[in-house]
Design an enzyme around this catalytic site. Structure first.
Site, PDB file in Angstrom:
ATOM      1  N   ARG A 108       0.842  -1.211   0.000  1.00  0.00           N
ATOM      2  CA  ARG A 108       0.000   0.000   0.000  1.00  0.00           C
ATOM      3  C   ARG A 108       0.865   1.246   0.000  1.00  0.00           C
ATOM      4  O   ARG A 108       1.760   1.381   0.831  1.00  0.00           O
ATOM      5  CB  ARG A 108      -0.938  -0.004   1.207  1.00  0.00           C
ATOM      6  N   ASP A 113      -6.530   2.663  -4.280  1.00  0.00           N
ATOM      7  CA  ASP A 113      -7.047   1.614  -5.169  1.00  0.00           C
ATOM      8  C   ASP A 113      -8.573   1.596  -5.046  1.00  0.00           C
ATOM      9  O   ASP A 113      -9.103   1.394  -3.946  1.00  0.00           O
ATOM     10  CB  ASP A 113      -6.467   0.254  -4.763  1.00  0.00           C
ATOM     11  N   CYS A 174      -5.716  14.400  -7.813  1.00  0.00           N
ATOM     12  CA  CYS A 174      -6.118  14.257  -6.408  1.00  0.00           C
ATOM     13  C   CYS A 174      -4.851  14.213  -5.548  1.00  0.00           C
ATOM     14  O   CYS A 174      -3.992  13.353  -5.754  1.00  0.00           O
ATOM     15  CB  CYS A 174      -6.923  12.985  -6.239  1.00  0.00           C
ATOM     16  N   ALA A 179       2.170   7.971  -4.981  1.00  0.00           N
ATOM     17  CA  ALA A 179       3.024   7.776  -6.154  1.00  0.00           C
ATOM     18  C   ALA A 179       3.086   6.285  -6.516  1.00  0.00           C
ATOM     19  O   ALA A 179       3.034   5.917  -7.694  1.00  0.00           O
ATOM     20  CB  ALA A 179       4.424   8.312  -5.875  1.00  0.00           C
ATOM     21  N   GLY A 180       3.172   5.411  -5.515  1.00  0.00           N
ATOM     22  CA  GLY A 180       3.397   3.976  -5.753  1.00  0.00           C
ATOM     23  C   GLY A 180       2.370   3.347  -6.672  1.00  0.00           C
ATOM     24  O   GLY A 180       2.712   2.756  -7.701  1.00  0.00           O
ATOM     25  N   HIS A 182      -0.156   4.987  -8.321  1.00  0.00           N
ATOM     26  CA  HIS A 182      -0.473   5.876  -9.458  1.00  0.00           C
ATOM     27  C   HIS A 182       0.515   5.674 -10.607  1.00  0.00           C
ATOM     28  O   HIS A 182       0.111   5.443 -11.748  1.00  0.00           O
ATOM     29  CB  HIS A 182      -0.410   7.310  -8.942  1.00  0.00           C
ATOM     30  N   TYR A 472      -9.211   1.780 -18.012  1.00  0.00           N
ATOM     31  CA  TYR A 472      -7.991   2.340 -17.417  1.00  0.00           C
ATOM     32  C   TYR A 472      -7.685   1.575 -16.120  1.00  0.00           C
ATOM     33  O   TYR A 472      -8.479   1.584 -15.190  1.00  0.00           O
ATOM     34  CB  TYR A 472      -8.211   3.828 -17.150  1.00  0.00           C
ATOM     35  N   TYR A 475      -8.297   2.899 -12.664  1.00  0.00           N
ATOM     36  CA  TYR A 475      -9.659   2.867 -12.111  1.00  0.00           C
ATOM     37  C   TYR A 475     -10.125   1.414 -12.155  1.00  0.00           C
ATOM     38  O   TYR A 475     -11.015   1.038 -12.907  1.00  0.00           O
ATOM     39  CB  TYR A 475     -10.595   3.806 -12.875  1.00  0.00           C
TER      40      TYR A 475
HETATM   41  P1  FDA Z   1      -2.745   2.040  -3.465  1.00  0.00           P
HETATM   42  O1  FDA Z   1      -1.761   2.172  -2.404  1.00  0.00           O
HETATM   43  O2  FDA Z   1      -4.105   1.557  -3.090  1.00  0.00           O
HETATM   44  O3  FDA Z   1      -2.127   1.174  -4.633  1.00  0.00           O
HETATM   45  C1  FDA Z   1      -2.824   0.871  -5.829  1.00  0.00           C
HETATM   46  C2  FDA Z   1      -2.302  -0.455  -6.385  1.00  0.00           C
HETATM   47  O4  FDA Z   1      -0.891  -0.385  -6.589  1.00  0.00           O
HETATM   48  C3  FDA Z   1      -2.513  -1.620  -5.430  1.00  0.00           C
HETATM   49  O5  FDA Z   1      -2.693  -2.793  -6.193  1.00  0.00           O
HETATM   50  C4  FDA Z   1      -1.213  -1.686  -4.674  1.00  0.00           C
HETATM   51  O6  FDA Z   1      -0.970  -2.949  -4.101  1.00  0.00           O
HETATM   52  C5  FDA Z   1      -0.208  -1.315  -5.737  1.00  0.00           C
HETATM   53  N1  FDA Z   1       0.966  -0.639  -5.196  1.00  0.00           N
HETATM   54  C6  FDA Z   1       0.962   0.439  -4.370  1.00  0.00           C
HETATM   55  N2  FDA Z   1       2.203   0.816  -4.096  1.00  0.00           N
HETATM   56  C7  FDA Z   1       3.031  -0.021  -4.742  1.00  0.00           C
HETATM   57  C8  FDA Z   1       4.442  -0.128  -4.817  1.00  0.00           C
HETATM   58  N3  FDA Z   1       5.215   0.693  -4.162  1.00  0.00           N
HETATM   59  N4  FDA Z   1       4.978  -1.129  -5.556  1.00  0.00           N
HETATM   60  C9  FDA Z   1       4.176  -1.984  -6.238  1.00  0.00           C
HETATM   61  N5  FDA Z   1       2.822  -1.923  -6.190  1.00  0.00           N
HETATM   62  C10 FDA Z   1       2.246  -0.946  -5.453  1.00  0.00           C
HETATM   63  N6  FDA Z   1      -5.763   8.495 -11.526  1.00  0.00           N
HETATM   64  C11 FDA Z   1      -5.278   9.325 -12.475  1.00  0.00           C
HETATM   65  O7  FDA Z   1      -4.601   8.881 -13.404  1.00  0.00           O
HETATM   66  N7  FDA Z   1      -5.509  10.669 -12.394  1.00  0.00           N
HETATM   67  C12 FDA Z   1      -6.213  11.231 -11.375  1.00  0.00           C
HETATM   68  O8  FDA Z   1      -6.383  12.440 -11.335  1.00  0.00           O
HETATM   69  C13 FDA Z   1      -6.750  10.360 -10.378  1.00  0.00           C
HETATM   70  N8  FDA Z   1      -7.493  10.834  -9.330  1.00  0.00           N
HETATM   71  C14 FDA Z   1      -8.031   9.969  -8.403  1.00  0.00           C
HETATM   72  C15 FDA Z   1      -8.844  10.464  -7.371  1.00  0.00           C
HETATM   73  C16 FDA Z   1      -9.397   9.578  -6.447  1.00  0.00           C
HETATM   74  C17 FDA Z   1     -10.226  10.136  -5.323  1.00  0.00           C
HETATM   75  C18 FDA Z   1      -9.166   8.182  -6.564  1.00  0.00           C
HETATM   76  C19 FDA Z   1      -9.788   7.225  -5.583  1.00  0.00           C
HETATM   77  C20 FDA Z   1      -8.365   7.707  -7.570  1.00  0.00           C
HETATM   78  C21 FDA Z   1      -7.796   8.588  -8.498  1.00  0.00           C
HETATM   79  N9  FDA Z   1      -6.985   8.120  -9.537  1.00  0.00           N
HETATM   80  C22 FDA Z   1      -6.501   8.987 -10.481  1.00  0.00           C
HETATM   81  C23 FDA Z   1      -6.681   6.692  -9.630  1.00  0.00           C
HETATM   82  C24 FDA Z   1      -5.332   6.404  -8.973  1.00  0.00           C
HETATM   83  O9  FDA Z   1      -4.306   6.793  -9.856  1.00  0.00           O
HETATM   84  C25 FDA Z   1      -5.182   4.906  -8.661  1.00  0.00           C
HETATM   85  O10 FDA Z   1      -6.199   4.497  -7.805  1.00  0.00           O
HETATM   86  C26 FDA Z   1      -3.812   4.569  -8.075  1.00  0.00           C
HETATM   87  O11 FDA Z   1      -3.556   3.209  -8.275  1.00  0.00           O
HETATM   88  C27 FDA Z   1      -3.725   4.912  -6.619  1.00  0.00           C
HETATM   89  O12 FDA Z   1      -2.430   4.758  -6.147  1.00  0.00           O
HETATM   90  P2  FDA Z   1      -2.184   4.688  -4.553  1.00  0.00           P
HETATM   91  O13 FDA Z   1      -0.766   4.484  -4.292  1.00  0.00           O
HETATM   92  O14 FDA Z   1      -2.882   5.854  -3.915  1.00  0.00           O
HETATM   93  O15 FDA Z   1      -3.062   3.436  -4.173  1.00  0.00           O
END
Ligand code: FDA
Length: 539
Positions: A108, A113, A174, A179-180, A182, A472, A475
């Site tokens: 995470r 996600d 957002c 970064a991870g 996204h 995508y 999402y």
């Molecule tokens: P999270 O930590 O939940 O990780 C997402 C996935 O990646 C999971 O499967 C996780 O296990 C894996 N992961 C995380 N870190 C990792 C790492 N270090 N190494 C390997 N795997 C890893 N998208 C976009 O392109 N433009 C936008 O403007 C937005 N805006 C937006 C707003 C809101 C409110 C939401 C809920 C979502 C978006 N998104 C978006 C989508 C967003 O890019 C997408 O949900 C990302 O995967 C979120 O990354 P996080 O690290 O926050 O999530």
């Protein structure tokens, strides 16, 4: 009586901690903690890094990065432990012990996600939460930065703006997105028509593979480096940090918003927009949001199309451009605001413009329950089709729903489909993300909201991409298909894989087969290796 061996001390400390917290342990849990405590070997580290259920901080650590309260109910499966590593060796130890004792690992970063895959699993699991991996090093001289995966986009933008107002990074809107995840799925925002995706601007990375090897671009090789930039998270390894290329922006940009509801010709204007927006200069970003709003008639509702955008330039240039190319919008000076790029980040993030410090606040916006689905559109939707889309937003379930529709074109047309795993490039007029939201208190009724989003998706079928119907990966939508807990065939995963990656899915499978043949990194929609261990055994 014999004293315990020195190496057993940390383990005993964990046991003491656990018994103080009232946790009962079964064997695999016990073995995992034993394994980890031996490797961490320091009491104060253990208490800062391991959170087991019943630890007083367990729930707050778990909930801190849950950005979809659909997955925050008593019935939601919980991790046996959350590990919040302080350094790389802790990450490797977590990997080693999870593998050894059969726990699935969910990585995470920002926790956004949309299907909760970074913090929910149906099989016994632990969360590796990168909340302490948030360092950002900006080098304005060379126009690059290193960003650790747990950093949010808000933290990254803040760190860049603290050093310069003429460099930026083309990622999402957002500020709490991590970064991870996204970067792992592509990542786009207001600069993508000019510079492409976040993933298009990554030039190196630091990753730990399933064997615990720490790799950079050179040592992981170009195939793996290609795959981690868009092939989806939790598949190839744990990405610790990314080296990114910063991009130039003018000191002043111009943002604008024009609202048109059904009574103000929203349908016709949106219809016209489809023919124009993707051809506009790449200095211009334009997004349409469709939502339900109050009508001018008391007690009535209408649907609004919000045209919001940004020009990398001044207001006069913007107004001249829009009056020339898209006069139907009626853009006027009062709809526009000149500001710095970092202020535009606040503007598009729905944040107050007063202080950029809010970019560091992960709780600046409320968290809701949601379901998302996405589409790509290659031919303009006829007016009658848009009317039907609009009318769905008048339904009861759509009180808090939005269709987010950014125009494509620009740089996205210039990047070949196979350059990175993200394949949705030339030929797309726009992407449409449909999000329906409800409060946590309404979770018992989540079914009605989810079925509204499925009906909307089904309604859109004739108007969107076909064979495959593209989506995508950032999402995520588990309606598209999921992996089995053990063996998933190439054919089975192809159902969702081709929608997210088109033909790049084949190469992703090959890379996965090479880098993680035992399929340690997996979730409901991770890329499967060609022949998994179960299949090999003939099970
Ligand atoms: P999270 O930590 O939940 O990780 C997402 C996935 O990646 C999971 O499967 C996780 O296990 C894996 N992961 C995380 N870190 C990792 C790492 N270090 N190494 C390997 N795997 C890893 N998208 C976009 O392109 N433009 C936008 O403007 C937005 N805006 C937006 C707003 C809101 C409110 C939401 C809920 C979502 C978006 N998104 C978006 C989508 C967003 O890019 C997408 O949900 C990302 O995967 C979120 O990354 P996080 O690290 O926050 O999530």
């Amino acid at each position: 009586m014999k004293f315990p061996q020195f190496s057993m001390l940390p383990f005993l400390m964990v046991v003491v901690m656990l018994s103080l917290s009232g946790t009962t342990l079964s064997h695999p849990h016990w073995d995992f903690l034993h394994c980890l405590s031996l490797r961490l070997a320091n009491y104060s580290t253990i208490s800062k890094v391991i959170y087991v259920q019943n630890n007083p901080s367990y729930s707050s650590v778990l909930n801190a990065s849950i950005h979809n309260t659909r997955f925050s109910t008593p019935a939601t499966p919980k991790p046996f432990a959350i590990i919040t590593p302080l350094k790389t060796s802790h990450v490797r130890s977590t990997l080693y012990c999870s593998k050894k004792h059969g726990f699935q690992l969910r990585i995470r970063s920002g926790g956004h996600d949309v299907e909760g895959l970074s913090y929910v699993s149906e099989v016994p699991f632990v969360i590796l939460d990168l909340l302490n991996f948030r360092a950002i090093k900006v080098d304005t001289k060379n126009e690059v930065a290193w960003v650790q995966s747990g950093a949010t986009l808000g933290e990254l933008y803040y760190a860049i703006a603290a050093k310069t107002n003429t460099l930026a990074f083309p990622a999402g809107m957002c500020h709490t997105v991590g970064a991870g995840g996204h970067f792992s799925g592509g990542g786009y925002g207001t600069l993508f028509r000019k510079y492409g995706l976040a993933a298009d601007n990554i030039i190196d990375a630091r990753m730990i593979d399933a064997n615990g090897r720490i790799l950079d671009r050179k040592s992981m090789g170009e195939d793996v480096f290609w795959a981690i930039r868009g092939g989806g998270g939790n598949t190839f390894g744990i990405v610790l940090a990314w080296k990114i290329k910063l991009v130039p922006v003018p000191a002043v940009v111009t943002v604008f918003t024009v609202n048109k509801n059904l009574e103000q010709n929203a349908t016709k204007i949106f219809h016209r927009w489809q023919y124009i927006a993707h051809k506009l200069p790449d200095d211009l970003f334009m997004n349409v949001w469709i939502t339900k709003v109050n009508s001018s008639q008391v007690g009535m509702k209408t649907v609004q199309a919000t045209f919001r955008g940004m020009l990398l330039g001044g207001v006069d240039e913007l107004i001249t451009l829009i009056q020339d190319k898209f006069p139907e919008l009626g853009l006027a000076e009062e709809n526009c605001n000149e500001m710095s790029w970092i202020e535009s980040v606040l503007y598009f993030g729905g944040l107050p413009l007063q202080s950029v410090d809010i970019l560091l606040d992960k709780n600046a916006l409320p968290t809701l329950s949601l379901k998302a689905k996405s589409d790509y559109v290659k031919e303009p939707i006829p007016e009658s089709g848009i009317e039907g889309l609009m009318s769905m937003f008048l339904e009861e379930e759509a009180d808090n729903a939005v269709a987010m529709i950014p125009a494509f074109g620009g740089k996205m047309d210039d990047i070949p489909e196979n350059e990175l795993p993200y394949p949705h490039r030339a030929g797309n007029l726009f992407e449409a993300t449909y999000i329906v939201q409800w409060t946590k208190e309404e979770n018992a009724e989540s079914g009605k909201y989810i079925s509204w989003s499925r009906r909307l998706y089904s309604y859109m079928t004739p108007y969107v991409s076909k064979s495959p119907r593209e989506a995508y990966v950032n999402y995520r939508d588990l309606d598209l298909g999921i992996n089995n807990n053990d063996y998933t065939s190439y054919e089975q995963a192809s159902i969702w894989g081709f929608k997210y990656f088109k033909n790049n899915f084949k190469r992703l499978v090959q890379v996965k087969t090479k880098v993680d043949p035992m399929n340690f990194f997996r979730n409901e929609q991770s890329i499967p290796p060609l022949l998994s261990p179960w299949k090999k055994k003939g099970n």
